[in-house]
Design an enzyme around this catalytic site. Structure first.
Site, PDB file in Angstrom:
ATOM      1  N   PHE A  21     116.053 -18.880  74.126  1.00  0.00           N
ATOM      2  CA  PHE A  21     116.185 -20.304  74.442  1.00  0.00           C
ATOM      3  C   PHE A  21     117.055 -20.609  75.650  1.00  0.00           C
ATOM      4  CE2 PHE A  21     115.075 -20.891  69.799  1.00  0.00           C
ATOM      5  CZ  PHE A  21     113.765 -21.233  70.088  1.00  0.00           C
ATOM      6  N   HIS A  52     104.430 -21.061  68.592  1.00  0.00           N
ATOM      7  CA  HIS A  52     105.514 -21.402  69.515  1.00  0.00           C
ATOM      8  C   HIS A  52     106.442 -20.223  69.814  1.00  0.00           C
ATOM      9  CE1 HIS A  52     109.717 -22.700  70.273  1.00  0.00           C
ATOM     10  NE2 HIS A  52     109.101 -23.258  71.307  1.00  0.00           N
ATOM     11  N   HIS A  55     104.760 -26.175  76.163  1.00  0.00           N
ATOM     12  CA  HIS A  55     105.191 -27.269  75.306  1.00  0.00           C
ATOM     13  C   HIS A  55     104.271 -28.469  75.354  1.00  0.00           C
ATOM     14  CE1 HIS A  55     108.560 -26.141  72.914  1.00  0.00           C
ATOM     15  NE2 HIS A  55     108.788 -25.227  73.841  1.00  0.00           N
ATOM     16  N   HIS A  69     111.228 -32.034  71.998  1.00  0.00           N
ATOM     17  CA  HIS A  69     110.433 -31.478  73.095  1.00  0.00           C
ATOM     18  C   HIS A  69     109.467 -32.507  73.676  1.00  0.00           C
ATOM     19  CE1 HIS A  69     112.026 -27.791  71.249  1.00  0.00           C
ATOM     20  NE2 HIS A  69     111.979 -27.309  72.466  1.00  0.00           N
ATOM     21  N   HIS A  78     117.471 -27.918  78.211  1.00  0.00           N
ATOM     22  CA  HIS A  78     116.928 -27.195  77.063  1.00  0.00           C
ATOM     23  C   HIS A  78     117.971 -26.251  76.477  1.00  0.00           C
ATOM     24  CE1 HIS A  78     114.347 -24.207  74.949  1.00  0.00           C
ATOM     25  NE2 HIS A  78     113.919 -25.332  74.420  1.00  0.00           N
ATOM     26  N   HIS A 136     116.063 -26.655  67.290  1.00  0.00           N
ATOM     27  CA  HIS A 136     114.970 -25.834  66.746  1.00  0.00           C
ATOM     28  C   HIS A 136     115.094 -25.679  65.225  1.00  0.00           C
ATOM     29  CE1 HIS A 136     115.167 -24.841  71.007  1.00  0.00           C
ATOM     30  NE2 HIS A 136     113.860 -24.890  70.905  1.00  0.00           N
ATOM     31  N   HIS A 152     106.555 -17.573  73.160  1.00  0.00           N
ATOM     32  CA  HIS A 152     107.763 -17.407  73.978  1.00  0.00           C
ATOM     33  C   HIS A 152     108.050 -15.912  74.172  1.00  0.00           C
ATOM     34  CE1 HIS A 152     109.695 -21.176  75.085  1.00  0.00           C
ATOM     35  NE2 HIS A 152     109.300 -21.698  73.933  1.00  0.00           N
TER      36      HIS A 152
HETATM   37 CU1  C2O Z   1     112.921 -25.493  72.737  1.00  0.00          CU
HETATM   38 CU2  C2O Z   1     109.785 -23.616  73.242  1.00  0.00          CU
HETATM   39  O1  C2O Z   1     111.581 -24.167  72.848  1.00  0.00           O
END
Ligand code: C2O
Length: 347
Positions: A264, A243, A277, A122, A91, A113, A247
């Site tokens: 990230f 999203h 995800h 993802h 990731h 992203h 995070h």
């Molecule tokens: Cu690639 Cu939730 O991020």
């Protein structure tokens, strides 16, 4: 065509945020000699569909399997591409610029992203994670549960992630956001001091806005990213919130970048990343079903031909194209139907 095709054998040191708390090389180990398989050459599986379910509808037996799988991944040698450690680095590599575009744009770094790469990348990342985990626990029907922050029962961190001796536990999280604290799907790095009921209705309104009102592929999925384009052409509605907001809401408040979930390069070190995800991937499925005309970019060859690399359960490097990712049934899984309390929740 102008599809971005990544060269996995050329992986560069990543760009880390200021005050990164660890210095990471995110490049996964390469097979030697270098070789990879193409995902389209895998035989389609004829096993029953895996059903991904929300935490509030699964029993302890399934939780135990998930815990065991994560524990086994964490126990693999650090240089095994199937290990939890290496999986989390994949990731980081795709976010923080380890891969560059191909000739003649090798100077352009890729971040998956804030563009149309977000959902397919993802999806396939989770797909291989699920295969690896299922293989380690000897259950190929294992399906990653989803954290259904869009349903009222799911609007808090699932309690299974906070038990101290569980493999799902993770230390670097915001201590003020432990269950039963209600999530803020539109979190702006400041606490909302409202009652749980009020917060729930804010959340439903956020969901309505991001899912129902975002009626075009550009709004929902993010903008095209083609060969020669700079990263981050435009973020999709749900990628931006819930999203990004979830995070940050989960990450620790005392670290410089809300590590681990809040940035990230470290996000995928927290086991909660994967159920988060799983739910985002479910949003893609639900969005397409919300009505006529909700098409993704399936008529655009540059999207369909974009490539990523992952490792399968036998540690083989696999090249995937976005065209392989579009249909979850072909990938062997579906989402349990859960009601959508936000569907008619016009603010
Ligand atoms: Cu690639 Cu939730 O991020």
């Amino acid at each position: 065509h102008r599809a971005i095709s990544i060269n996995a054998s050329k992986c560069f040191p990543v760009d880390l945020p200021q005050d990164a708390i660890t210095n990471t090389n995110c490049c996964p180990p390469l097979p030697s000699p270098y070789k990879f398989k193409d995902f389209k050459d895998y035989a389609p599986s004829n096993s029953p569909l895996r059903v991904r379910k929300p935490f509030h509808l699964i029993d302890e037996e399934l939780i135990a399997k998930f815990e065991k799988g994560i524990a086994l991944m964490k126990a693999l040698p650090k240089d095994d591409p199937r290990s939890f450690y290496q999986q989390s680095k994949i990731h980081c590599a795709y976010c923080n610029g380890a891969y560059h575009q191909q000739y003649p744009f090798e100077n352009l770094k890729i971040d998956i992203h804030r563009s149309w790469l977000f959902f397919p990348f993802h999806r396939m990342y989770l797909y291989f994670f699920e295969r690896i985990l299922g293989n380690l626990i000897g259950d190929l029907n294992f399906a990653i549960p989803f954290w259904s922050w869009d349903s009222i029962e799911g609007m808090q961190i699932p309690k299974h992630f906070t038990r101290l001796n569980s493999s799902l536990y993770h230390k670097l999280r915001d201590k003020n956001h432990m269950p039963p604290h209600v999530v803020d799907l539109n979190y702006k790095l400041k606490e909302n001091y409202v009652s749980p009921n009020k917060q729930i209705s804010f959340n439903l309104a956020t969901m309505y806005r991001q899912m129902v009102l975002a009626s075009t592929k550009e709004l929902f999925m993010g903008s095209p990213l083609r060969l020669g384009d700079e990263s981050h052409p435009g973020i999709g509605s749900v990628e931006s919130a819930p999203h990004n907001t979830m995070h940050s809401w989960v990450g620790a408040s005392e670290t410089p970048n809300r590590e681990d979930m809040g940035t990230f390069y470290t996000a995928a070190r927290d086991p909660l990343f994967y159920p988060h995800h799983s739910n985002l991937d479910r949003m893609w499925v639900m969005w397409k079903n919300l009505g006529e005309g909700r098409k993704d970019y399936s008529d655009d060859l540059d999207w369909l031909e974009s490539t990523f690399f992952f490792y399968d359960e036998n540690a083989n490097l696999v090249r995937v194209k976005i065209r392989d990712s579009i249909d979850t049934i072909k990938l062997g899984y579906v989402y349990e139907d859960v009601n959508m309390p936000w569907l008619n929740f016009k603010p």
